[in-house]
Design a protein around this motif. Structure first.
Motif, PDB file in Angstrom:
ATOM      1  N   CYS A 550       0.821  -1.216   0.000  1.00  0.00           N
ATOM      2  CA  CYS A 550       0.000   0.000   0.000  1.00  0.00           C
ATOM      3  C   CYS A 550       0.852   1.261   0.000  1.00  0.00           C
ATOM      4  O   CYS A 550       0.391   2.335  -0.371  1.00  0.00           O
ATOM      5  CB  CYS A 550      -0.930  -0.011   1.207  1.00  0.00           C
ATOM      6  N   ARG A 551       2.120   1.122   0.394  1.00  0.00           N
ATOM      7  CA  ARG A 551       2.989   2.309   0.406  1.00  0.00           C
ATOM      8  C   ARG A 551       3.127   2.869  -1.008  1.00  0.00           C
ATOM      9  O   ARG A 551       3.215   4.085  -1.194  1.00  0.00           O
ATOM     10  CB  ARG A 551       4.357   1.929   0.977  1.00  0.00           C
ATOM     11  N   LEU A 552       3.152   1.955  -1.979  1.00  0.00           N
ATOM     12  CA  LEU A 552       3.236   2.399  -3.376  1.00  0.00           C
ATOM     13  C   LEU A 552       1.978   3.159  -3.785  1.00  0.00           C
ATOM     14  O   LEU A 552       2.049   4.195  -4.436  1.00  0.00           O
ATOM     15  CB  LEU A 552       3.380   1.179  -4.300  1.00  0.00           C
ATOM     16  N   THR A 553       0.827   2.597  -3.391  1.00  0.00           N
ATOM     17  CA  THR A 553      -0.411   3.220  -3.873  1.00  0.00           C
ATOM     18  C   THR A 553      -0.779   4.457  -3.059  1.00  0.00           C
ATOM     19  O   THR A 553      -1.510   5.309  -3.536  1.00  0.00           O
ATOM     20  CB  THR A 553      -1.568   2.204  -3.884  1.00  0.00           C
ATOM     21  N   VAL A 554      -0.253   4.563  -1.824  1.00  0.00           N
ATOM     22  CA  VAL A 554      -0.453   5.811  -1.075  1.00  0.00           C
ATOM     23  C   VAL A 554       0.283   6.939  -1.802  1.00  0.00           C
ATOM     24  O   VAL A 554      -0.227   8.038  -1.973  1.00  0.00           O
ATOM     25  CB  VAL A 554       0.051   5.667   0.387  1.00  0.00           C
ATOM     26  N   ILE A 555       1.493   6.639  -2.267  1.00  0.00           N
ATOM     27  CA  ILE A 555       2.300   7.665  -2.931  1.00  0.00           C
ATOM     28  C   ILE A 555       1.882   7.858  -4.404  1.00  0.00           C
ATOM     29  O   ILE A 555       1.878   8.962  -4.910  1.00  0.00           O
ATOM     30  CB  ILE A 555       3.813   7.304  -2.830  1.00  0.00           C
ATOM     31  N   TYR A 556       1.567   6.749  -5.075  1.00  0.00           N
ATOM     32  CA  TYR A 556       1.135   6.843  -6.485  1.00  0.00           C
ATOM     33  C   TYR A 556      -0.299   6.330  -6.615  1.00  0.00           C
ATOM     34  O   TYR A 556      -0.524   5.212  -7.108  1.00  0.00           O
ATOM     35  CB  TYR A 556       2.035   6.003  -7.397  1.00  0.00           C
ATOM     36  N   PRO A 557      -1.279   7.119  -6.202  1.00  0.00           N
ATOM     37  CA  PRO A 557      -2.662   6.602  -6.217  1.00  0.00           C
ATOM     38  C   PRO A 557      -3.133   6.189  -7.608  1.00  0.00           C
ATOM     39  O   PRO A 557      -4.040   5.368  -7.738  1.00  0.00           O
ATOM     40  CB  PRO A 557      -3.490   7.774  -5.686  1.00  0.00           C
ATOM     41  N   GLU A 558      -2.484   6.713  -8.640  1.00  0.00           N
ATOM     42  CA  GLU A 558      -2.948   6.373  -9.995  1.00  0.00           C
ATOM     43  C   GLU A 558      -2.787   4.880 -10.295  1.00  0.00           C
ATOM     44  O   GLU A 558      -3.524   4.336 -11.127  1.00  0.00           O
ATOM     45  CB  GLU A 558      -2.252   7.248 -11.053  1.00  0.00           C
ATOM     46  N   ILE A 559      -1.843   4.214  -9.623  1.00  0.00           N
ATOM     47  CA  ILE A 559      -1.694   2.758  -9.844  1.00  0.00           C
ATOM     48  C   ILE A 559      -2.934   2.052  -9.295  1.00  0.00           C
ATOM     49  O   ILE A 559      -3.543   1.203  -9.951  1.00  0.00           O
ATOM     50  CB  ILE A 559      -0.409   2.192  -9.168  1.00  0.00           C
ATOM     51  N   LEU A 560      -3.295   2.432  -8.064  1.00  0.00           N
ATOM     52  CA  LEU A 560      -4.498   1.849  -7.447  1.00  0.00           C
ATOM     53  C   LEU A 560      -5.720   2.104  -8.327  1.00  0.00           C
ATOM     54  O   LEU A 560      -6.514   1.208  -8.585  1.00  0.00           O
ATOM     55  CB  LEU A 560      -4.683   2.450  -6.053  1.00  0.00           C
ATOM     56  N   GLU A 561      -5.825   3.350  -8.800  1.00  0.00           N
ATOM     57  CA  GLU A 561      -6.998   3.704  -9.608  1.00  0.00           C
ATOM     58  C   GLU A 561      -7.127   2.791 -10.822  1.00  0.00           C
ATOM     59  O   GLU A 561      -8.210   2.274 -11.113  1.00  0.00           O
ATOM     60  CB  GLU A 561      -6.900   5.159 -10.077  1.00  0.00           C
ATOM     61  N   MET A 562      -5.995   2.579 -11.526  1.00  0.00           N
ATOM     62  CA  MET A 562      -6.044   1.734 -12.722  1.00  0.00           C
ATOM     63  C   MET A 562      -6.476   0.309 -12.341  1.00  0.00           C
ATOM     64  O   MET A 562      -7.341  -0.288 -12.993  1.00  0.00           O
ATOM     65  CB  MET A 562      -4.666   1.714 -13.395  1.00  0.00           C
ATOM     66  N   GLN A 563      -5.893  -0.238 -11.275  1.00  0.00           N
ATOM     67  CA  GLN A 563      -6.183  -1.629 -10.924  1.00  0.00           C
ATOM     68  C   GLN A 563      -7.641  -1.800 -10.478  1.00  0.00           C
ATOM     69  O   GLN A 563      -8.315  -2.744 -10.880  1.00  0.00           O
ATOM     70  CB  GLN A 563      -5.220  -2.116  -9.839  1.00  0.00           C
ATOM     71  N   VAL A 564      -8.101  -0.874  -9.636  1.00  0.00           N
ATOM     72  CA  VAL A 564      -9.476  -0.973  -9.146  1.00  0.00           C
ATOM     73  C   VAL A 564     -10.454  -0.832 -10.316  1.00  0.00           C
ATOM     74  O   VAL A 564     -11.425  -1.571 -10.433  1.00  0.00           O
ATOM     75  CB  VAL A 564      -9.745   0.088  -8.056  1.00  0.00           C
ATOM     76  N   ARG A 565     -10.153   0.102 -11.211  1.00  0.00           N
ATOM     77  CA  ARG A 565     -10.999   0.294 -12.384  1.00  0.00           C
ATOM     78  C   ARG A 565     -11.062  -1.011 -13.204  1.00  0.00           C
ATOM     79  O   ARG A 565     -12.138  -1.471 -13.598  1.00  0.00           O
ATOM     80  CB  ARG A 565     -10.439   1.437 -13.236  1.00  0.00           C
ATOM     81  N   ALA A 566      -9.899  -1.607 -13.404  1.00  0.00           N
ATOM     82  CA  ALA A 566      -9.853  -2.848 -14.201  1.00  0.00           C
ATOM     83  C   ALA A 566     -10.699  -3.942 -13.543  1.00  0.00           C
ATOM     84  O   ALA A 566     -11.440  -4.668 -14.221  1.00  0.00           O
ATOM     85  CB  ALA A 566      -8.408  -3.307 -14.365  1.00  0.00           C
ATOM     86  N   ILE A 567     -10.607  -4.062 -12.233  1.00  0.00           N
ATOM     87  CA  ILE A 567     -11.348  -5.119 -11.515  1.00  0.00           C
ATOM     88  C   ILE A 567     -12.855  -4.893 -11.660  1.00  0.00           C
ATOM     89  O   ILE A 567     -13.606  -5.799 -12.047  1.00  0.00           O
ATOM     90  CB  ILE A 567     -10.964  -5.140 -10.013  1.00  0.00           C
ATOM     91  N   ILE A 568     -13.295  -3.660 -11.371  1.00  0.00           N
ATOM     92  CA  ILE A 568     -14.744  -3.403 -11.357  1.00  0.00           C
ATOM     93  C   ILE A 568     -15.318  -3.431 -12.779  1.00  0.00           C
ATOM     94  O   ILE A 568     -16.386  -3.991 -13.021  1.00  0.00           O
ATOM     95  CB  ILE A 568     -15.036  -2.069 -10.633  1.00  0.00           C
TER      96      ILE A 568
END
Ligand code: PEP
Ligand code: MG
Length: 753
Positions: A550-568
């Motif tokens: 989560c340290r990566l996605t806290v700093i680079y939220p755009e990674i989380l955004e892409m992955q969550v978008r892909a899942i949903i």
């Protein structure tokens, strides 16, 4: 041999020399004068080794025998046992001196070992072997190859029928397969002992299923009895019969099918050599011996299979191989083995050490060529390559697993990142995915359109958020496609999908790979110095404790955004097409509830945006891994925000014990030998330490959120002992690699019982 510690081999040499001199095959073919010569040789051997004459005083002999028994208690295990007895006030040990009956009193005497059912495959047929005019040791040591028990009817019909009667009575009484030893002394049958028979896992399966069908035992007993540690051997490879047929490979000879499974490898005659070849040269070896003894254990442990020329189903080779789950053909008496010349001769063909042979532990066949090895029948049936009616084994397996599933509470999921693995896991009974490591999808797999890892690298090397988003946009359709594949394979079963976890440097060629760095620079059309500088920048002294999860996605939220978008988006796509999908989005490496809250808010924002855009809402869950000790001790706060916990016991063990997951192999095996840890803590959960944290987290978590869903997805999830712990602590499910799903189901049922 035992009492005077004269090497067994020295006695055998004397006997073999005499047989050679008289040109006879069996020791029973020697006459009285030969035996006299043999005894003289034996006496000399004793004198040479002990410096004294063989004791002829019966008291001295008895004393030596008693001493030998006590000496045999001097290994570690016995010392512990003795100490335990001392604590309980049972000081001292006893040696029983008992009158014997003799199987070597002429042709109306004999000895035998029998099993009420077949210990190799479990068939309900009286099974065993005997030797007339012999002692028990002759069977066990493999000095003479005994005869099948059914032949006893010809030698001594009365004893044989009595034995059949005993067989039935003992099974009815003990409600289990019995291993019976008997002696016939001058026509009178004596039963020396009976015990529950050791058997292969194949035999366990068949005896358990058939005993339930016969009404001898109930389902609970059948499930409780199965040795969970052995269960995976059911899926061991077998020789490919198609390959054998196609190439018209004829068996060289047939021995006893002492331990099931197919094996192929190069011939090795000595255990030490086998160990060397396997450890240093990574070769696959088949250990070929006249007979084996305890000193061969190292070689037996590394061999693909074991082949012996002498010995029966109860010989050392057979018993040990069955215990190890190593395929074994024993007592293939046509084999002539010359240790000195390192050759194996059979049917006029000579094989040298290093040449390839194969054995079939199901039939006892030996092949003088390399034969390909293929998946077990159960795996073939589960993956649809063979129909169930063609495999008795698979039918028994399915019946047995139905009993297992009736008795367990804990659900079993799988760790899987591809539709193919997921299909296999579902066939093995997985009830969902407990861990999908999405970063595995960042690499190009064979058969996939390339470009993933390049897009990931572009994202890592980007200097601005805008450029990062550009690279991530390339990844989005690929990830979405992956998730569609996974949801389809699961057919509505839940999938816990974890967001990116490893430190970013793992996606770039490191310093020691300048060629790789140049290739990346070329592909991304940037200077190689930029790649090298990025590698330098990402370097960490403790990457496992560094910039990951989560340290990566806290700093680079755009990674989380892409992955969550892909899942949903994938889930909506599958559902819109009439399918089902149950996504559970998991944030890794949470240590502080605020890390989780930041990630959750970002995820919810993306999910809502997708819902609005697509004009439909679907159910989903958001939760976290518990793999940092801080998360375990603050689980109450985290559970208020998270809908599920999945214990990442790999990292949790690493961080609780302070052992590096990657480097502790240097000392942990020794730690286990010394008894510091009872088991390797990365394989079997350390219940006392790591388990304590887990208990706390479960209690606090459930207090904060009573319907908190709890699972485990570390490697421990497929270990039977850990599965037992998870059941006890109140988990909802365990998750493990596809091939461990069946054993986890079994362990869950056993824990429930
Ligand atoms: C874990 O830490 O237990 C886990 C499952 O995650 P990973 O092995 O990917 O770190
Ligand atoms: Mg982890």
């Amino acid at each position: 041999d035992v009492a005077l510690e004269v090497p067994h081999h020295d006695f055998e040499k004397v006997l073999d020399a005499q047989k050679h001199k008289r040109k006879v095959k069996n020791d029973t073919d020697l006459d009285a004068s030969d035996l006299r010569a043999v005894i003289e040789g034996y006496l000399k051997a004793v004198k040479k080794h002990t410096g004294a004459d063989f004791p002829t005083d019966p008291r001295a002999q008895l004393r030596a025998a008693i001493d030998a028994v006590l000496r045999s208690w001097n290994n570690d295990r016995c010392v512990k046992y003795r100490q335990l007895n001392d604590i309980r006030g049972l000081k001292g040990t006893a040696v029983n001196v008992q009158s014997m009956v003799y199987g070597n009193m002429g042709i109306t005497s004999g000895i035998g070992v029998c099993f009420t059912r077949n210990p190799a495959d479990g068939e309900n047929r009286f099974y065993g072997e005997y030797l007339m005019n012999a002692q028990g040791e002759d069977v066990v040591a493999g000095i003479r190859t005994p005869q099948p028990i059914s032949d006893l009817e010809k030698n001594d019909a009365h004893s044989y029928h009595q034995l059949l009667d005993v067989r039935g009575r003992l099974e009815q009484h003990y409600k289990d397969m019995q291993d019976i030893e008997f002696t016939i002394q001058e026509g009178k049958l004596y039963i020396l002992q009976t015990r529950n028979g050791k058997r292969t896992v194949f035999s366990w399966l068949r005896t358990c299923v058939e005993m339930v069908e016969e009404g001898l035992i109930d389902e609970k007993t059948a499930v409780k009895r199965m040795p969970a540690g052995e269960f995976n051997k059911l899926f061991a490879p077998i020789l490919d019969s198609e390959d054998i047929k196609k190439r018209s490979i004829k068996p060289l000879t047939r021995g006893l099918n002492a331990s099931p499974g197919g094996a192929c490898g190069q011939i090795v005659f000595h255990s030490a050599e086998a160990e060397k070849l396997v450890k240093e040269k990574k070769k696959k070896v088949l250990l070929v011996r006249i007979e084996t003894s305890p000193e061969d254990i190292g070689g037996m442990a590394v061999a693909q299979g074991i082949l012996t020329a002498r010995g029966g189903m109860t010989s050392h080779a057979a018993v040990v191989a069955r215990g190890m789950g190593c395929p074994c053909v024993a007592g293939a008496s046509d084999l002539q083995i010359d240790y000195a010349k390192k050759t194996l001769t059979v049917g006029g063909q000579k094989f040298k050490e290093g040449e390839q042979i194969a054995i079939d532990g199901f039939t006892g066949d030996v092949y003088g060529a390399a034969v390909s090895v293929k998946p077990s029948e159960i795996v073939q049936v589960l993956s649809g390559d063979l129909t169930e009616d063609k495999s008795l084994l698979a039918r028994h397996y399915n019946k047995y697993m139905a009993m297992v599933d009736r008795l367990r509470r804990l659900k079993v999921r799988t760790n899987s990142d591809t539709p193919k693995d997921t299909d296999m896991a579902v066939a093995f009974g997985a009830e969902g995915i407990g861990l999908c490591r999405t970063e595995h999808m960042f690499f190009d797999l064979p058969g996939q359109k390339p470009g993933r890892v390049l897009a990931v690298r572009e994202m890592i090397l980007a200097e601005t958020e805008k450029d990062r988003r550009k690279a991530l946009a390339k990844l989005l359709p690929m990830q979405r496609g992956d998730f569609v594949g996974i949801f389809k394979a699961l057919a509505g079963r839940p999938a816990t999908i974890r967001l990116i976890d490893p430190p970013l440097h793992e996606f770039l060629p490191q310093k020691d790979n300048p060629k790789g760095q140049r290739a990346v620079a070329r592909e991304l059309k940037i200077p190689v110095a930029k790649v090298a500088a990025k590698v330098e920048e990402l370097h960490e002294f403790n990457p496992m404790l560094g910039f990951r999860g989560c340290r990566l996605t806290v700093i680079y939220p755009e990674i989380l955004e892409m992955q969550v978008r892909a899942i949903i988006e994938a889930a909506i796509q599958v559902i819109a097409a009439g399918g089902a999908a149950e996504p559970e989005i998991m944030i890794p490496l949470i240590g502080h509830v605020r890390e989780y809250e930041i990630c959750r808010q970002q995820a919810v924002a993306v999910i809502e945006e997708v819902f609005t855009k697509k004009g439909r809402r679907i159910p989903y869950k958001l939760g976290t891994m518990i793999e940092v000790p801080r998360a375990a001790v603050t689980a109450g706060a985290i559970a208020k925000a998270a809908e599920f916990f999945s214990f990442g016991t790999n990292d949790l063990t690493q961080m609780t014990c302070g052992f590096s997951r990657d480097d502790s192999g240097r000392f942990l095996p020794r730690y286990v030998e010394l008894g510091i840890y009872d088991y390797e803590p990365f394989a079997v959960l350390d219940q006392e330490g790591v388990g304590r944290l887990i208990r706390m987290a479960v209690e606090e978590g459930r207090a904060a959120r009573p319907d908190l869903k709890i699972g485990i997805c570390g490697e421990h999830g497929g270990d039977p002992k850990t599965v037992g712990f998870c059941h006890k602590v109140g988990f909802d499910y365990v998750s493990c690699s596809p091939y461990r799903v069946p054993v986890a189901r079994l362990a869950a049922a056993q824990a429930a019982l």
